[in-house]
Design a protein around this motif. Structure first.
Motif, PDB file in Angstrom:
ATOM      1  N   ARG A   1       0.812  -1.217   0.000  1.00  0.00           N
ATOM      2  CA  ARG A   1       0.000   0.000   0.000  1.00  0.00           C
ATOM      3  C   ARG A   1       0.846   1.267   0.000  1.00  0.00           C
ATOM      4  N   CYS A   2       2.030   1.214   0.610  1.00  0.00           N
ATOM      5  CA  CYS A   2       2.842   2.432   0.684  1.00  0.00           C
ATOM      6  C   CYS A   2       3.291   2.907  -0.693  1.00  0.00           C
TER       7      CYS A   2
ATOM      8  N   ARG B   1      -5.115  -0.264  -3.241  1.00  0.00           N
ATOM      9  CA  ARG B   1      -4.728  -0.105  -1.840  1.00  0.00           C
ATOM     10  C   ARG B   1      -5.326  -1.167  -0.927  1.00  0.00           C
TER      11      ARG B   1
ATOM     12  N   GLU C   1       0.940   5.826  -1.862  1.00  0.00           N
ATOM     13  CA  GLU C   1       0.784   6.924  -0.918  1.00  0.00           C
ATOM     14  C   GLU C   1       1.647   8.101  -1.365  1.00  0.00           C
ATOM     15  N   THR C   2       1.163   9.305  -1.088  1.00  0.00           N
ATOM     16  CA  THR C   2       1.801  10.537  -1.538  1.00  0.00           C
ATOM     17  C   THR C   2       3.185  10.721  -0.945  1.00  0.00           C
TER      18      THR C   2
ATOM     19  N   THR D   1      -9.476  12.148  -2.657  1.00  0.00           N
ATOM     20  CA  THR D   1      -8.540  11.122  -3.100  1.00  0.00           C
ATOM     21  C   THR D   1      -8.833  10.838  -4.563  1.00  0.00           C
TER      22      THR D   1
END
Length: 474
Positions: A6-7, A317, A10-11, A49
């Motif tokens: 999932r990372c 995600r 991520e922004t 999002t």
């Protein structure tokens, strides 16, 4: 429960300017140049999002390699980026996210062909400048050292086209760029064109009654091959979506017709063959080459349009994302127009096929490099050197890591090596990333250079050697 992959979705807002990285291992003395990649950087705009993997704001990442590695990353300052940062809103219709604009503005954008200029797919040298590109009418130029955004290039100037593909080819025979322009109307027209400096010359057009989505195409010295598959847009529904908030992904559908490969003769500008085939969806081609009276085309093929519609950020995600399987496949296209025949070279969840480009472009070849899944993950967890056409592979794998696109860099003739493979790898266990350098023959690790932060999963990049400005892939 922690979801390791999932990372990568991520922004990362931090920008780094010319930071010398620690290097673990020994860089080959001949490896000098600049590796520049592109991909998502920011997955939110304001309180929203973004909906799809193709929507996030573009972040370029560069590695200057000489006797060490110097790292720089920057957001591309597109109009979409500036609008998002200043207003906290989406300016134009992204593939999976409707714009935060009044309905009359959305309708005007749809009627006048206002497309996103957020260049998140890759990079290319255009008119002598390094540029970030996507499926758009414009490219945004970059300073090659600082990666600052320096200007804009109109990619459709001289063409009857609304936009161009994000995967232009470098043509080593004519020393120019070759790409496709797309025009939507009662018919959808693909225009094959060459770009030599600022000179743009259309060479062929192909018309379709529907609007097939073409992400990339195959190229040989004489032919271009378009995968005109029965998956694409309903332009009318997309226009209505300007009112209802429908997006590109919402109206991406399967057409009621067979698939076909359209072979264009680059010398005559005529369609040389239309080879019917069972439907498949194609993002990326590995290579194509003539073989007697046929063309051989190698690609990563999917079963259907879920290769696009399933790439929502909500799905990616999730703990167990449902990502369609892409196989490395070989198709044989008779130039007399007969039906295409195909076989699977290697099964699995894989993507980003890369060959020795452009040295082997349009020629018979014996291996390509891919990022592929190992085990239960549908996201890439290893890099593989795949022998073609038998599909046997030598791989690199490290638990807890997710490698990106493999970039092959050929060694000079006097080097005691075939070359290296570069990849930016996400280390989920440390919430970091590192540049990986592998021996291109054995896939043994030569070097890793840890970054000062984590990078989201990237899409495409290029390596430009110090003494050779020719890029490393399509």
């Amino acid at each position: 429960m922690t979801v390791p992959h999932r990372c990568g979705f991520e922004t990362q807002r931090e920008e780094v300017t010319s930071e010398r990285l620690p290097v673990e291992g020994d860089l080959p003395a001949w490896l000098t140049g600049r590796y520049v990649g592109n991909g998502p950087g920011q997955f939110e705009v304001g309180s929203r999002t973004l909906g799809h993997w193709f929507d996030p704001l573009a972040m370029v990442r560069g590695f200057a390699i000489d006797d060490g590695v110097t790292y720089t990353n920057r957001f591309v300052r597109s109009r979409d980026y500036e609008f998002a940062r200043e207003r906290g809103q989406v300016r134009t219709q992204f593939p999976g996210t409707a714009p935060d604009r009044p309905v009359w503005t959305r309708v005007r954008q749809a009627l006048t062909g206002v497309f996103p200029d957020n260049p998140v797919i890759g990079v290319a040298r255009i008119d002598g400048a390094l540029a970030a590109i996507t499926e758009s009418p414009v490219a945004l130029t970059l300073d090659p050292q600082t990666l600052e955004t320096t200007g804009r290039i109109d990619l459709t100037a001289g063409l009857d086209a609304d936009l161009t593909l994000g995967h232009p080819h470098y043509d080593p025979w004519r020393e120019c760029l070759v790409n496709l322009g797309i025009s939507y109307g009662r018919e959808t027209t693909y225009t094959l064109f060459r770009r030599d400096g600022e000179s743009v010359a259309p060479t062929a057009t192909v018309d379709f009654d529907d609007a097939p989505y073409v992400h990339s195409f195959a190229l040989t010295e004489r032919y271009a091959v378009l995968p005109a598959m029965p998956f694409g847009l309903d332009p009318t529904a997309l226009l209505v979506g300007a009112i209802t908030g429908t997006t590109f992904v919402d109206v991406f559908e399967r057409f009621d017709r067979p698939g076909e490969f359209v072979v264009v003769d680059r010398e005559t500008g005529e369609v040389a063959a239309r080879n019917r085939v069972d439907p498949l969806f194609v993002y990326h081609h590995a290579n194509a080459f003539p073989d007697d009276d046929d063309l051989v085309v190698d690609l990563v093929g999917y079963r259907d349009q879920r290769a696009v519609t399933d790439l929502t950020l909500a799905n990616l995600r999730s703990e167990h994302p449902t990502i369609p399987r892409g196989d490395l496949q070989r198709y044989r296209l008779p130039l007399d127009g007969g039906r295409a025949t195909g076989e699977t070279v290697r099964e699995g969840h894989m993507e980003f096929p890369v060959v020795d480009y452009p040295a082997r472009l349009g020629e018979s070849y014996d291996r390509c490099y891919v990022a592929e899944a190992d085990g239960p993950s549908a996201l890439p967890t290893r890099l593989a050197r795949v022998s073609v056409p038998d599909g046997e592979a030598v791989t690199w794998h490290e638990p807890g890591t997710f490698p990106g696109e493999p970039i092959f860099v050929r060694a000079p003739e006097d080097a005691d090596a075939e070359g290296v493979v570069l990849s930016v790898v996400l280390d989920a266990e440390t919430d970091g990333s590192f540049l990986l350098v592998l021996d291109a023959t054995t896939m043994d690790e030569l070097v890793r250079a840890p970054l000062p932060h984590r990078l989201p999963y990237g899409f495409h990049g290029q390596f430009y050697a110090t003494d050779d400005p020719v890029r490393s892939m399509a």
